[in-house]
Design a protein around this motif. Structure first.
Motif, PDB file in Angstrom:
ATOM      1  N   GLY A 182       0.782  -1.228   0.000  1.00  0.00           N
ATOM      2  CA  GLY A 182       0.000   0.000   0.000  1.00  0.00           C
ATOM      3  C   GLY A 182       0.811   1.274   0.000  1.00  0.00           C
ATOM      4  N   ASN A 183       2.116   1.171   0.259  1.00  0.00           N
ATOM      5  CA  ASN A 183       2.953   2.369   0.348  1.00  0.00           C
ATOM      6  C   ASN A 183       3.801   2.602  -0.890  1.00  0.00           C
ATOM      7  N   VAL A 184       3.474   1.915  -1.996  1.00  0.00           N
ATOM      8  CA  VAL A 184       4.337   1.958  -3.179  1.00  0.00           C
ATOM      9  C   VAL A 184       3.605   2.566  -4.368  1.00  0.00           C
ATOM     10  N   THR A 185       4.317   3.445  -5.076  1.00  0.00           N
ATOM     11  CA  THR A 185       3.866   3.921  -6.376  1.00  0.00           C
ATOM     12  C   THR A 185       4.874   3.444  -7.427  1.00  0.00           C
ATOM     13  N   ILE A 186       4.401   2.677  -8.381  1.00  0.00           N
ATOM     14  CA  ILE A 186       5.272   2.192  -9.446  1.00  0.00           C
ATOM     15  C   ILE A 186       5.314   3.250 -10.551  1.00  0.00           C
ATOM     16  N   ILE A 187       6.490   3.766 -10.815  1.00  0.00           N
ATOM     17  CA  ILE A 187       6.640   4.815 -11.830  1.00  0.00           C
ATOM     18  C   ILE A 187       6.936   4.149 -13.170  1.00  0.00           C
ATOM     19  N   GLN A 188       5.993   4.270 -14.090  1.00  0.00           N
ATOM     20  CA  GLN A 188       6.151   3.636 -15.397  1.00  0.00           C
ATOM     21  C   GLN A 188       7.003   4.474 -16.347  1.00  0.00           C
ATOM     22  N   ASN A 189       7.065   5.760 -16.095  1.00  0.00           N
ATOM     23  CA  ASN A 189       7.815   6.647 -16.983  1.00  0.00           C
ATOM     24  C   ASN A 189       9.119   7.066 -16.302  1.00  0.00           C
ATOM     25  N   ASP A 190       9.347   8.356 -16.116  1.00  0.00           N
ATOM     26  CA  ASP A 190      10.625   8.829 -15.582  1.00  0.00           C
ATOM     27  C   ASP A 190      10.464   9.280 -14.143  1.00  0.00           C
ATOM     28  N   ILE A 191      11.212   8.649 -13.251  1.00  0.00           N
ATOM     29  CA  ILE A 191      11.060   8.954 -11.836  1.00  0.00           C
ATOM     30  C   ILE A 191      11.532  10.370 -11.516  1.00  0.00           C
ATOM     31  N   GLU A 192      12.464  10.907 -12.291  1.00  0.00           N
ATOM     32  CA  GLU A 192      12.905  12.282 -12.055  1.00  0.00           C
ATOM     33  C   GLU A 192      11.791  13.279 -12.369  1.00  0.00           C
ATOM     34  N   LYS A 193      11.016  12.979 -13.417  1.00  0.00           N
ATOM     35  CA  LYS A 193       9.886  13.846 -13.753  1.00  0.00           C
ATOM     36  C   LYS A 193       8.816  13.750 -12.675  1.00  0.00           C
ATOM     37  N   TYR A 194       8.604  12.540 -12.163  1.00  0.00           N
ATOM     38  CA  TYR A 194       7.636  12.351 -11.079  1.00  0.00           C
ATOM     39  C   TYR A 194       8.082  13.123  -9.837  1.00  0.00           C
ATOM     40  N   ALA A 195       9.378  13.067  -9.524  1.00  0.00           N
ATOM     41  CA  ALA A 195       9.892  13.799  -8.364  1.00  0.00           C
ATOM     42  C   ALA A 195       9.646  15.294  -8.509  1.00  0.00           C
ATOM     43  N   PHE A 196       9.869  15.813  -9.694  1.00  0.00           N
ATOM     44  CA  PHE A 196       9.632  17.238  -9.948  1.00  0.00           C
ATOM     45  C   PHE A 196       8.166  17.573  -9.732  1.00  0.00           C
ATOM     46  N   SER A 197       7.279  16.712 -10.246  1.00  0.00           N
ATOM     47  CA  SER A 197       5.843  16.984 -10.121  1.00  0.00           C
ATOM     48  C   SER A 197       5.372  16.889  -8.672  1.00  0.00           C
ATOM     49  N   VAL A 198       5.955  15.966  -7.905  1.00  0.00           N
ATOM     50  CA  VAL A 198       5.624  15.863  -6.478  1.00  0.00           C
ATOM     51  C   VAL A 198       6.027  17.144  -5.751  1.00  0.00           C
ATOM     52  N   ALA A 199       7.242  17.597  -6.047  1.00  0.00           N
ATOM     53  CA  ALA A 199       7.758  18.785  -5.363  1.00  0.00           C
ATOM     54  C   ALA A 199       6.994  20.051  -5.731  1.00  0.00           C
ATOM     55  N   THR A 200       6.368  20.053  -6.914  1.00  0.00           N
ATOM     56  CA  THR A 200       5.590  21.232  -7.327  1.00  0.00           C
ATOM     57  C   THR A 200       4.115  21.085  -6.999  1.00  0.00           C
ATOM     58  N   GLY A 201       3.745  19.986  -6.326  1.00  0.00           N
ATOM     59  CA  GLY A 201       2.389  19.838  -5.809  1.00  0.00           C
ATOM     60  C   GLY A 201       1.394  19.174  -6.721  1.00  0.00           C
ATOM     61  N   GLU A 202       1.832  18.673  -7.890  1.00  0.00           N
ATOM     62  CA  GLU A 202       0.909  18.019  -8.814  1.00  0.00           C
ATOM     63  C   GLU A 202       1.514  16.706  -9.302  1.00  0.00           C
ATOM     64  N   PRO A 203       1.510  15.650  -8.476  1.00  0.00           N
ATOM     65  CA  PRO A 203       2.144  14.383  -8.845  1.00  0.00           C
ATOM     66  C   PRO A 203       1.607  13.823 -10.153  1.00  0.00           C
ATOM     67  N   GLU A 204       2.537  13.476 -11.037  1.00  0.00           N
ATOM     68  CA  GLU A 204       2.152  12.957 -12.348  1.00  0.00           C
ATOM     69  C   GLU A 204       3.244  12.015 -12.844  1.00  0.00           C
ATOM     70  N   ASP A 205       2.833  10.855 -13.341  1.00  0.00           N
ATOM     71  CA  ASP A 205       3.766   9.866 -13.897  1.00  0.00           C
ATOM     72  C   ASP A 205       3.835  10.077 -15.401  1.00  0.00           C
ATOM     73  N   CYS A 206       4.858  10.799 -15.837  1.00  0.00           N
ATOM     74  CA  CYS A 206       4.992  11.094 -17.263  1.00  0.00           C
ATOM     75  C   CYS A 206       6.474  11.165 -17.641  1.00  0.00           C
ATOM     76  N   GLN A 207       6.727  11.365 -18.917  1.00  0.00           N
ATOM     77  CA  GLN A 207       8.102  11.370 -19.412  1.00  0.00           C
ATOM     78  C   GLN A 207       8.710  12.759 -19.336  1.00  0.00           C
ATOM     79  N   ARG A 208      10.008  12.769 -19.018  1.00  0.00           N
ATOM     80  CA  ARG A 208      10.739  14.037 -19.057  1.00  0.00           C
ATOM     81  C   ARG A 208      11.223  14.275 -20.487  1.00  0.00           C
ATOM     82  N   THR A 209      11.681  15.485 -20.718  1.00  0.00           N
ATOM     83  CA  THR A 209      12.190  15.862 -22.038  1.00  0.00           C
ATOM     84  C   THR A 209      13.687  16.147 -21.945  1.00  0.00           C
ATOM     85  N   THR A 210      14.342  16.265 -23.082  1.00  0.00           N
ATOM     86  CA  THR A 210      15.754  16.637 -23.069  1.00  0.00           C
ATOM     87  C   THR A 210      15.926  18.050 -22.526  1.00  0.00           C
TER      88      THR A 210
END
Length: 554
Positions: A116-144
């Motif tokens: 129950g304490n796990v989120t599986i990140i299918q895309n880029d975990i760095e992008k997810y970390a950024f979205s968490v820190a900005t208040g809108e968690p989202e599992d998506c791909q980062r760009t160059t």
């Protein structure tokens, strides 16, 4: 205060290595993403699986989010390190059920999904970390463009690595395999969007790492360095036309930093032999620029996988057996010049057992092609032979075909035959006895011996008599060749205090003459040792004399 943890369980992927002494881009990108999102660096902690082993896999602090990366898709043996296993990652999840853990890297498809304490990140975990820190968690791909900001911003994390400053930074130049068809087993083929970073962005990242005290780099996070910067608008047999100017620009910038002393070790990883044989003129220019820039002794790995043409066809492998030989020959001809006795850049060959279409003849064919190359005088830096670990989502993952016990035994027979005959012969030619190998990092001591490796890509293990301080650097003289390692003596070699086994291991001396040397000590001059080296190969004998000293034992 909100606190974040980056938990590095280490990665070993087809195009990325992050097992110490390597540090992968993942933790650096996550750190940079958090900082770029406005997180105070004091609120970000970085731990490794080694830290967790010491803590019984339990967090000793409260974290609002943990970003865990790991994955051994290409498992190997690591002197001085152990990659985080799936069992260990699952223990971390179970032991810390009150902490939210986001899991990224290629281990994400195998961990305990029901916790129950796990989120599986299918895309880029760095992008997810950024979205968490900005208040809108989202599992998506980062760009160059994201990485252009996050990579230099994340450089500071290297100071927190337990091996720092004795680390080598894995540098990404792009991701996704640009072939029109992909090998049946490779996870890189699952990446839909092929993208390359800008040279300036790569250099900005490295300059930031240099400022933080990192001096060793491998341009390794890509499936094919030959294709860096390709426009992907012209193909030949499924391989895009390389852009030599792009690769040359990158390695020219890197070479200037190496020549100035800012970069101490520069390595490269992963080249597709199919790109080389289908575009030989373009590839020749690229190979010349890489060989001129890298630290001598480097390896250019080729994913040949099999020399059995039937296996090649059924698994959409990169090259035919004859094409593989051509690619090996090209790298030898263009990049094989020696500096201080060591070839600048040699090919490595990866072979896999467990592919579709294998027969009882497959492994004999592999051996015969390697023997053919050896007979031609071609050198291979290392031969990596492994069993297939199918990755979810790849074409071979759901394939059903039987591998008999007889085939397994046949594989093991020829694997051992390659190790005993081909590997040993290659080692003798790549590393001739008497060669000095610099800056070996001592990683283990046991039974009166020390083992170490250079902090570099695919560095060879050296073994020498005597117990030297762990995590110290030692120059050595090569005296002999083992299965996948070198027998050596320390430089300088103190003939008045060296243990007897040091002399026993010198070709032409043996136990009896070693005893005579011990009884005759102390020597007043290193030349006095020469009489005992009359049966030792001349190049080795001269190297030992030249690098000996005669300080009296205390």
């Amino acid at each position: 205060m909100t606190k974040f943890l980056i938990l590095d369980c280490y990665v070993d992927e087809p195009a990325c290595l992050g097992v110490p002494p390597f540090i992968s881009p993942y933790p650096r990108y996550i750190y940079g993403a958090l900082v770029s999102a406005g997180v105070n660096p004091d609120s970000i902690e970085y731990l490794t699986i080694d830290h967790m082993r010491d803590r019984n896999f339990t967090f000793t602090e409260d974290y609002s989010h943990v970003f865990l990366i790991g994955g051994a898709v290409v498992p190997g043996k690591y002197l001085g390190s152990r990659i985080g296993t799936l069992a260990e990652v699952n223990r971390i999840i179970r032991h810390n059920r009150k902490t939210h853990i986001a899991v990224g890297g290629l281990i994400n498809r195998a961990v305990d999904h029901d916790a129950g304490n796990v989120t599986i990140i299918q895309n880029d975990i760095e992008k997810y970390a950024f979205s968490v820190a900005t208040g809108e968690p989202e599992d998506c791909q980062r760009t160059t463009e994201d990485i252009a900001v996050w990579a230099p911003a994340g450089a500071e994390i290297v100071r927190k690595h337990p091996w720092f400053p004795d680390i080598i930074c894995e540098i990404e130049t792009g991701r996704g395999c640009p072939r029109e068809k992909h090998c049946s087993f490779c996870s890189e083929g699952l990446i839909e969007k092929i993208e390359f970073r800008n040279t300036g962005d790569v250099i900005d990242e490295i300059d930031s790492l240099i400022k933080c005290g990192a001096t060793r780099y491998r341009i390794g996070r890509q499936p094919d360095i030959m294709q860096f910067g390709s426009s992907l608008n012209e193909f030949r047999n499924g391989f895009p036309r390389p852009e030599p100017s792009k690769v040359t620009e990158l390695f020219s910038e890197l070479k200037s930093r190496k020549d100035s002393g800012a970069i101490h070790v520069l390595n490269v990883d992963n080249a597709n032999p199919g790109s080389i044989v289908n575009w030989p003129e373009h590839s020749s220019r690229i190979l010349e620029s890489i060989a001129a820039a890298v630290t001598p002794g480097d390896t250019l790995p080729f994913g040949v996988e099999s020399f059995d043409l039937n296996v090649v066809k059924q698994n959409s492998l990169k090259v035919t057996p004859e094409e593989a030989v051509i690619a090996v020959r090209m790298v030898n001809d263009i990049c094989g010049g020696r500096t201080n006795g060591i070839p600048a850049l040699l090919p490595g060959i990866n072979l896999i057992q467990g592919l579709k279409g294998e027969s009882m003849d497959t492994f004999r064919i592999n051996y015969e092609y390697l023997a053919k190359m050896a007979g031609e005088g071609l050198l291979v830096k290392r031969i990596n032979i492994r069993k297939l670990h199918p990755y979810p989502g790849t074409p071979i993952y759901n394939e059903k075909f039987k591998i008999t016990n007889g085939m397994i035994k046949r594989f093991e027979y020829y694997r051992n035959k390659i190790r005993d005959e081909i590997d040993n012969m290659m080692l003798r030619q790549v590393y001739p006895a008497g060669t000095i190998l610099r800056e070996n990092y001592i990683l283990d001591t046991r039974d009166g011996y020390s083992m170490g490796k250079q902090i570099a890509s695919y560095s060879i293990t050296v073994k020498m008599p005597g117990e030297f301080r762990l995590k110290s650097f030692q120059d050595v003289i090569i005296t002999g060749h083992r299965e996948r390692s070198l027998s050596t003596l320390p430089v300088p070699f103190n003939i008045n205090s060296a243990p007897a086994k040091s002399f026993e291991l010198i070709p032409g001396i043996g136990r009896e003459r070693a005893s005579q040397i011990i009884l005759k000590r102390p020597f007043d001059s290193r030349e006095e040792l020469r009489d005992f080296l009359d049966n030792t190969p001349p190049q080795l004998a001269e190297a030992i004399i030249k690098n000996s000293r005669t300080e009296k034992a205390q």
